[in-house]
Design an enzyme around this catalytic site. Structure first.
Site, PDB file in Angstrom:
ATOM      1  CB  SER A 106     -13.118  -0.772   6.493  1.00 52.49           C
ATOM      2  OG  SER A 106     -14.233  -1.064   7.289  1.00 52.49           O
TER       3      SER A 106
ATOM      4  CG  HIS B  65     -14.225  -5.984   6.328  1.00 50.93           C
ATOM      5  ND1 HIS B  65     -14.935  -5.181   5.459  1.00 50.93           N
ATOM      6  CD2 HIS B  65     -13.687  -5.147   7.247  1.00 50.93           C
ATOM      7  CE1 HIS B  65     -14.830  -3.916   5.837  1.00 50.93           C
ATOM      8  NE2 HIS B  65     -14.075  -3.868   6.920  1.00 50.93           N
TER       9      HIS B  65
END
Length: 698
Positions: free
Chosen positions: A551, A666
């Site tokens: 991320s 994610h």
């Protein structure tokens, strides 16, 4: 106003000519925009071909099969201690194992849990539900109605995306409520106002979402009426980030509010009266509401507050009376002490702190109108965690751990903790050591990091090393027990390193704010300084040093690769941001302008141009072979970032490996099987690139 991309067409809307032209140039010069079509046929064909090519390499590594088996065994172990939420006399748990791949939502009485009972009451079987409904459901949490907690709003995601459905569930009948509250798939937020009323923020149709894709309109929804008839009570500008409904239980009833994010870090905390009128808590924009206890709002300050003739410092925790007339200090940070969070019950507050990255926990109670605290006597020298707090009684389950000692769970009713159980050891820690060092960054700041390795590994000279980093959003990277890193990497003779670079929250808001926007190069300097320090200490060499992040940490990896390709042999780039000139146009990217800066702002764009990995990839540079991993279903960080960077490397003739999970959200994994596979691929990659050869029995 920002530029908007509508399909393949670009329209410049009321912005400066230089900014508009620069964004047009980016699009004209980007031949790989087609990879931003998340489920476009051409894009997925490219993804599948890269998956096939890269998996053939990674799964052929001599350690891969053993690593996959080990990761699966850890993630699905029946010996794991179930982490629970205490409420209404029960301990609630969500559990996944080899049989319950999607998971079981279950409970037992609090008394039975504390006595170590093993018999759970299953409330919802996600695997059975997915099969029955033909959906790849991923459990994303529950909100249960006080004071009985038998009516719950369940959030279910398809494949792990942030967008999800919300459905009302009745625990007593173990069924979804017929005709109950239900929201279709969206990035919704809901809060109870009572048994028959909800505060709702969702996709109400055209114009109801912010540019970041989050709700901007809040409505009150009455049971038995269609959502279309819900009464609007608030609306925020479309260029702001979000408006999330919130509510708190004052011991007798629910009171509502709205968490309005103007930017990712500038907030308004709004209260909703019984008549539907909205008022604002008198707080600075950089402040967070942590809860409500004994008539007070509990507030974490990210900037100073002047109130009632007093000044409360950045990093302080304060109590603000419900009538907003009085404030008092609960706790405050120092250069070394940082408040990490607070949890509230009906009458007390428990605060988690870091004292030079070592954990502390303090319980505060109001006596004669003043909040007074006493330390909870947990072990020192490691990480402490507040797992759950009973909203009625204040009973806490806390944990203590360090990198080579698994979690010990403690019951805390007052100050003295009672050990109730310990997580199993998933790797052999005999002979392993934990060492803390500091590196000196470019501005002279000392940056701490933690090394986990076998003592004999460190004594025998440089060794294959994985250095992990994140550095953003005030997220603290703590030296916790790393079961998979310990088993798959350190036990085989590798070194694992946790870094506490700026951008995180290890030393409070100032540590984070030191690396915001154009100051962000300090974060990358911190990380690279640790890499050089590891080499100078003889722990590793450039040919044995790998780095890992996901991320925002994936951006850190991309920047490290393009800025210092000479320093690393392997780079694991997970669910990353990499195109920093278009990140704000992709999915939730617009919400992060407060962290990174605005590509459309002529004053902020030059720095982003300087550091953006996608734009700074050089055709003639000598890069290590990176491993990109991402997920098609990630609707937070667009998979186009990893796709485009990898495709550009392909054009330039640079070697790379790429794996995209076609589902997974994610976290790049929708279930434990997928998570185990990603971990095995990750460590097999590093073993191959860095020369780890400890494969006994494999």
């Amino acid at each position: 106003m920002k530029n908007l991309l509508l399909g393949a067409a670009f329209a410049a809307l009321s912005i400066g000519a230089a900014s508009a032209q620069s964004d047009v140039d980016v699009m004209k010069n980007d031949p790989y925009l087609w990879l931003e079509e998340v489920e476009g046929e051409r894009a997925l064909d490219w993804v599948r071909s890269q998956n096939e090519r890269s998996l053939a390499v990674l799964e052929a590594h001599p350690a891969y099969d053993a690593m996959l088996a080990e990761a699966n065994a850890i993630l699905t172990s029946d010996d794991r201690v179930p982490s629970v939420a205490l409420r209404g006399g029960y301990a609630y748990n969500f559990w996944q194992d080899k049989d319950a791949v999607r998971g079981l939502w279950r409970r037992m009485s609090q008394e039975d849990y504390l006595e170590g009972a093993q018999e759970w009451e299953t409330l919802l079987d996600l695997d059975a539900l997915a099969e029955e409904e033909g959906e790849n459901w991923v459990y994303a949490g529950s909100q249960c109605l006080a004071p009985d907690y038998t009516r719950c709003l369940l959030t279910l995601s398809r494949g792990g995306s942030d967008a999800a459905v919300v459905r009302e569930y009745d625990i007593e009948s173990k069924s979804f409520v017929e005709g109950g509250f239900e929201l279709p798939e969206a990035k919704s937020s809901v809060a109870w106002l009572g048994q028959d009323r909800l505060l709702v923020g969702t996709d109400f149709g055209e114009g109801s979402l912010t540019a970041s894709g989050y709700p901007r309109i809040t409505k009150v929804w009455q049971r038995g009426t269609p959502l279309s008839e819900a009464k609007q009570v608030n609306e925020v500008p479309a260029e702001d980030i979000w408006a999330y409904p919130i509510s708190y239980w004052d011991g007798e009833r629910y009171k509502g509010g709205i968490f309005h994010g103007e930017t990712f870090y500038d907030y308004n905390w709004l209260l909703l009266s019984d008549e539907g009128e909205v008022s604002r808590l008198p707080l600075p924009k950089k402040a967070s509401l942590s809860g409500f206890a004994d008539g007070d709002f509990i507030i974490e300050l990210k900037e100073p507050l002047e109130f009632g003739g007093e000044t409360y410092k950045t990093g302080a925790l304060i109590a603000l009376s419900e009538d907003m007339e009085k404030a008092q200090l609960i706790a405050e940070g120092t250069d070394k002490i940082a408040i990490q969070g607070a949890a509230t019950s009906k009458s007390d507050v428990v605060v988690s702190m870091l004292d030079d990255i070592e954990g502390r926990m303090v319980r505060f109670e109001k006596r004669r109108g003043k909040w007074r605290g006493r330390d909870i006597r947990l072990p020192e020298g490691g990480v402490v965690g507040l797992r759950t707090m009973d909203p009625e009684t204040g009973t806490v389950i806390a944990t203590y751990e360090n990198p080579i000692q698994p979690d010990t769970f403690y019951l805390v009713k007052d100050r003295k903790p009672e050990e109730i159980r310990q997580s199993p050891a998933f790797f052999d820690a005999d002979g392993m050591v934990v060492k803390r060092y500091e590196a000196t960054s470019s501005d002279g700041t000392k940056i701490p990091y933690t090394v986990i390795a076998k003592e004999e590994t460190l004594k025998s000279g440089p060794a294959p090393t994985v250095q992990y980093g994140y550095g953003g959003f005030e997220i603290s990277i703590l030296p916790t027990y790393g079961a998979t890193a310990g088993k798959l990497w350190v036990e085989r003779g590798g070194v694992y390193v946790n870094t506490n670079i700026r951008g995180g929250g290890e030393y409070g808001p100032a540590w984070h704010q030191a690396g915001l926007k154009g100051k962000r190069q300090l974060i990358y300097d911190d990380f690279q300084a640790i890499s050089e320090d590891l080499i100078e200490r003889g722990i590793t060499t450039k040919e044995q040093l790998g780095i890992l992040g996901g991320s925002n940490g994936g951006l850190l990896m991309g920047v490290s690769m393009t800025q210092r390709p000479d320093l690393y042999k392997g780079i694991g780039i997970g669910v990353p941001l990499l195109d920093m000139l278009r990140y704000d146009k992709l999915l939730a990217g617009a919400s992060w302008v407060g962290e990174y800066g605005d590509p459309d702002n002529p004053e902020e764009r030059p720095f982003l141009e300087k550091i953006s990995p996608y734009q700074n990839l050089a055709e003639d540079a000598d890069y290590p072979r990176p491993f990109f991993f991402t997920s098609t279903k990630d609707d937070r960080v667009h998979p186009g970032h990893a796709r485009k960077m990898a495709r550009l490397m392909e054009e330039y003739g640079h070697e790379f490996l790429y794996y995209e999970n076609i589902e997974g959200g994610h976290g790049a994994a929708a279930n434990l099987d997928q998570a185990a596979r990603r971990l095995a691929l990750q460590y097999a990659y590093f073993a191959g690139e860095l020369g780890l050869i400890g494969y006994e029995g494999e």
